[in-house]
Design a protein around this motif. Structure first.
Motif, PDB file in Angstrom:
ATOM      1  N   VAL A 127       0.848  -1.286   0.160  1.00 63.19           N
ATOM      2  CA  VAL A 127      -0.082   0.174   0.161  1.00 63.19           C
ATOM      3  C   VAL A 127       0.872   1.285  -0.075  1.00 63.19           C
ATOM      4  CG1 VAL A 127      -1.661   1.310   1.555  1.00 63.19           C
ATOM      5  CG2 VAL A 127      -1.889  -1.168   1.072  1.00 63.19           C
ATOM      6  N   VAL A 128       1.969   1.358   0.705  1.00 66.50           N
ATOM      7  CA  VAL A 128       2.755   2.693   0.908  1.00 66.50           C
ATOM      8  C   VAL A 128       4.110   2.565   0.429  1.00 66.50           C
ATOM      9  CG1 VAL A 128       1.470   2.876   3.232  1.00 66.50           C
ATOM     10  CG2 VAL A 128       3.803   1.842   3.305  1.00 66.50           C
ATOM     11  N   GLN A 129       4.763   1.475  -0.081  1.00 62.73           N
ATOM     12  CA  GLN A 129       6.016   1.580  -0.568  1.00 62.73           C
ATOM     13  C   GLN A 129       5.819   2.113  -2.057  1.00 62.73           C
ATOM     14  OE1 GLN A 129       9.359  -0.752   0.855  1.00 62.73           O
ATOM     15  NE2 GLN A 129       8.971  -2.008  -1.187  1.00 62.73           N
ATOM     16  N   ARG A 130       6.526   3.161  -2.363  1.00 64.27           N
ATOM     17  CA  ARG A 130       6.602   3.493  -3.788  1.00 64.27           C
ATOM     18  C   ARG A 130       7.442   2.902  -4.512  1.00 64.27           C
ATOM     19  NH1 ARG A 130      10.715   6.464  -5.325  1.00 64.27           N
ATOM     20  NH2 ARG A 130      11.383   6.882  -3.494  1.00 64.27           N
ATOM     21  N   SER A 131       7.040   2.810  -5.911  1.00 68.04           N
ATOM     22  CA  SER A 131       7.925   1.910  -6.836  1.00 68.04           C
ATOM     23  C   SER A 131       9.231   2.585  -7.136  1.00 68.04           C
ATOM     24  CB  SER A 131       7.347   1.771  -8.220  1.00 68.04           C
ATOM     25  OG  SER A 131       6.001   1.088  -7.926  1.00 68.04           O
ATOM     26  N   PRO A 132      10.240   1.730  -7.148  1.00 69.01           N
ATOM     27  CA  PRO A 132      11.487   2.583  -7.514  1.00 69.01           C
ATOM     28  C   PRO A 132      11.748   3.417  -8.854  1.00 69.01           C
ATOM     29  CG  PRO A 132      11.911   0.173  -7.039  1.00 69.01           C
ATOM     30  CD  PRO A 132      10.522   0.476  -7.516  1.00 69.01           C
ATOM     31  N   MET A 133      12.562   4.623  -8.787  1.00 67.23           N
ATOM     32  CA  MET A 133      12.783   5.400  -9.782  1.00 67.23           C
ATOM     33  C   MET A 133      12.908   4.396 -11.043  1.00 67.23           C
ATOM     34  SD  MET A 133      15.275   8.641 -10.170  1.00 67.23           S
ATOM     35  CE  MET A 133      14.792   9.219  -8.650  1.00 67.23           C
ATOM     36  N   SER A 134      12.382   5.062 -12.387  1.00 63.69           N
ATOM     37  CA  SER A 134      12.905   4.062 -13.412  1.00 63.69           C
ATOM     38  C   SER A 134      14.344   4.632 -13.845  1.00 63.69           C
ATOM     39  CB  SER A 134      11.781   4.435 -14.647  1.00 63.69           C
ATOM     40  OG  SER A 134      11.854   5.831 -14.817  1.00 63.69           O
ATOM     41  N   TYR A 135      14.891   3.997 -14.823  1.00 62.80           N
ATOM     42  CA  TYR A 135      16.179   4.099 -15.315  1.00 62.80           C
ATOM     43  C   TYR A 135      16.035   4.982 -16.561  1.00 62.80           C
ATOM     44  CZ  TYR A 135      18.723   0.601 -12.332  1.00 62.80           C
ATOM     45  OH  TYR A 135      19.168   0.012 -11.421  1.00 62.80           O
ATOM     46  N   ALA A 136      16.976   5.862 -16.903  1.00 59.13           N
ATOM     47  CA  ALA A 136      16.974   6.769 -17.963  1.00 59.13           C
ATOM     48  C   ALA A 136      16.597   6.201 -19.379  1.00 59.13           C
ATOM     49  CB  ALA A 136      18.207   7.705 -18.044  1.00 59.13           C
ATOM     50  N   PRO A 137      15.749   6.903 -20.107  1.00 59.70           N
ATOM     51  CA  PRO A 137      15.824   6.476 -21.611  1.00 59.70           C
ATOM     52  C   PRO A 137      17.111   6.339 -22.447  1.00 59.70           C
ATOM     53  CG  PRO A 137      14.109   7.773 -20.937  1.00 59.70           C
ATOM     54  CD  PRO A 137      15.217   8.019 -19.997  1.00 59.70           C
ATOM     55  N   ARG A 138      17.265   5.426 -23.208  1.00 60.15           N
ATOM     56  CA  ARG A 138      18.420   5.183 -24.217  1.00 60.15           C
ATOM     57  C   ARG A 138      18.593   6.663 -24.811  1.00 60.15           C
ATOM     58  NH1 ARG A 138      21.249   0.677 -24.700  1.00 60.15           N
ATOM     59  NH2 ARG A 138      19.985  -1.191 -23.864  1.00 60.15           N
ATOM     60  N   GLY A 139      17.601   7.296 -25.169  1.00 61.41           N
ATOM     61  CA  GLY A 139      17.815   8.531 -26.081  1.00 61.41           C
ATOM     62  C   GLY A 139      18.370   9.962 -25.228  1.00 61.41           C
ATOM     63  N   TRP A 140      18.609   9.645 -23.929  1.00 61.50           N
ATOM     64  CA  TRP A 140      18.954  10.804 -23.026  1.00 61.50           C
ATOM     65  C   TRP A 140      20.528  10.678 -23.456  1.00 61.50           C
ATOM     66  CZ3 TRP A 140      17.096  11.765 -17.484  1.00 61.50           C
ATOM     67  CH2 TRP A 140      15.586  11.920 -17.421  1.00 61.50           C
ATOM     68  N   PRO A 141      21.039  12.099 -23.203  1.00 62.79           N
ATOM     69  CA  PRO A 141      22.414  12.345 -23.199  1.00 62.79           C
ATOM     70  C   PRO A 141      23.207  11.582 -22.179  1.00 62.79           C
ATOM     71  CG  PRO A 141      21.082  14.531 -23.340  1.00 62.79           C
ATOM     72  CD  PRO A 141      20.338  13.480 -23.126  1.00 62.79           C
ATOM     73  N   ALA A 142      24.596  11.050 -22.650  1.00 64.40           N
ATOM     74  CA  ALA A 142      25.160  10.453 -21.812  1.00 64.40           C
ATOM     75  C   ALA A 142      25.608  10.412 -20.350  1.00 64.40           C
ATOM     76  CB  ALA A 142      26.415   9.869 -22.389  1.00 64.40           C
ATOM     77  N   ALA A 143      25.651  12.059 -19.936  1.00 67.98           N
ATOM     78  CA  ALA A 143      25.961  12.532 -18.817  1.00 67.98           C
ATOM     79  C   ALA A 143      24.435  12.302 -17.997  1.00 67.98           C
ATOM     80  CB  ALA A 143      26.544  13.710 -18.809  1.00 67.98           C
ATOM     81  N   ASP A 144      23.505  12.986 -18.513  1.00 71.12           N
ATOM     82  CA  ASP A 144      22.139  13.088 -17.972  1.00 71.12           C
ATOM     83  C   ASP A 144      21.728  11.630 -17.578  1.00 71.12           C
ATOM     84  OD1 ASP A 144      22.091  15.612 -18.093  1.00 71.12           O
ATOM     85  OD2 ASP A 144      20.966  15.583 -19.947  1.00 71.12           O
ATOM     86  N   ARG A 145      21.798  10.495 -18.397  1.00 67.66           N
ATOM     87  CA  ARG A 145      21.541   9.139 -18.466  1.00 67.66           C
ATOM     88  C   ARG A 145      22.076   8.655 -17.234  1.00 67.66           C
ATOM     89  NH1 ARG A 145      22.059   7.579 -23.046  1.00 67.66           N
ATOM     90  NH2 ARG A 145      24.196   6.315 -22.776  1.00 67.66           N
ATOM     91  N   ALA A 146      23.744   8.952 -16.998  1.00 65.47           N
ATOM     92  CA  ALA A 146      24.408   8.279 -15.889  1.00 65.47           C
ATOM     93  C   ALA A 146      23.826   8.681 -14.577  1.00 65.47           C
ATOM     94  CB  ALA A 146      25.992   8.851 -16.234  1.00 65.47           C
TER      95      ALA A 146
END
Length: 237
Positions: free
Chosen positions: A102-121
């Motif tokens: 009920v209360v535990q939030r799902s983990p943050m998703s990983y960056a899409p492949r199309g993001w710039p490398a630095a932002d994705r990292a």
């Protein structure tokens, strides 16, 4: 909330005591043990209640994930202590499972492949840390009674973490589970004062009250004729 927190702390603090008590000699002075032997004919109702609780514990054990979850213990063991540990662990872990759903939030998703490398990292580092957050309840791995009790304690005290607000319905459910589990722990260790009135009455027609707990030797007295019993026999009439 304060009462629920006390119950959960009781379970966590006394779990080691339960483990040690599993292989310890039975305490003749524990509440009702020797007395039931002396008053066996009068205490049939109490024996039936104990048998009912044993069946309930067996039912809870059938729901557990592994029969050796509590680890191996040398024989002989005090089976009522082991039953208490298994039953308490089953209900607390199940309660934590339900609460986390009920209360535990799902983990943050990983960056899409199309993001710039630095932002994705950077995003992937955050996502990995979120997924591995030690405050999360896990459905595998460490699923023990003391850990579940402390995790539930953190939820009702509104500790920070990857969680949404605890709904009132879940908080009430945690309170009921914690109260029942703590009562079983205290009863198994004989650390709470107890008083019980037997359903079957004395020959004079009076009710028989049994007192004990907190390490004291149990005694019983008839509210009709005033007769008093200890584990060594009748002491007054």
């Amino acid at each position: 909330m304060t009462t629920t927190a006390t119950h959960l702390r009781t379970i966590a603090l006394h779990w080691t005591d339960l483990r040690e008590a599993v292989g310890a000699p039975a305490q003749i002075g524990a509440f009702g043990v020797g007395l039931r032997g002396y008053l066996a004919a009068l205490d049939q109702a109490d024996a039936e209640q104990l048998e009912y609780e044993r069946h309930q514990a067996a039912h809870l054990r059938a729901l557990e994930r592994s029969s050796d979850q509590l680890g191996e213990r040398p024989a002989p063991v005090r089976l009522h202590i082991l039953d208490t540990m298994r039953a308490v662990e089953a209900v607390l872990v199940d309660c934590a499972d339900q609460t986390a759903a009920v209360v535990q939030r799902s983990p943050m998703s990983y960056a899409p492949r199309g993001w710039p490398a630095a932002d994705r990292a950077r995003r992937d580092v955050l996502a990995r840390g979120d997924a591995l957050d030690p405050r999360r309840w896990r459905y595998t791995g460490r699923r023990t009674a003391p850990y579940a009790a402390l995790w539930l304690l953190a939820r009702i005290t509104r500790a920070a973490g990857p969680f949404t607000a605890l709904p009132e319905r879940e908080e009430r459910h945690i309170g009921r589970v914690a109260a029942g589990a703590a009562e079983r722990v205290e009863r198994a260790l004989d650390i709470a004062a107890q008083r019980r009135t037997l359903e079957q009455r004395h020959d004079c027609g009076g009710a028989i009250d049994v007192h004990g707990g907190e390490g004291r030797a149990p005694l019983a007295h008839c509210t009709g004729c005033g007769r008093v019993w200890t584990e060594n026999g009748m002491v007054a009439a």
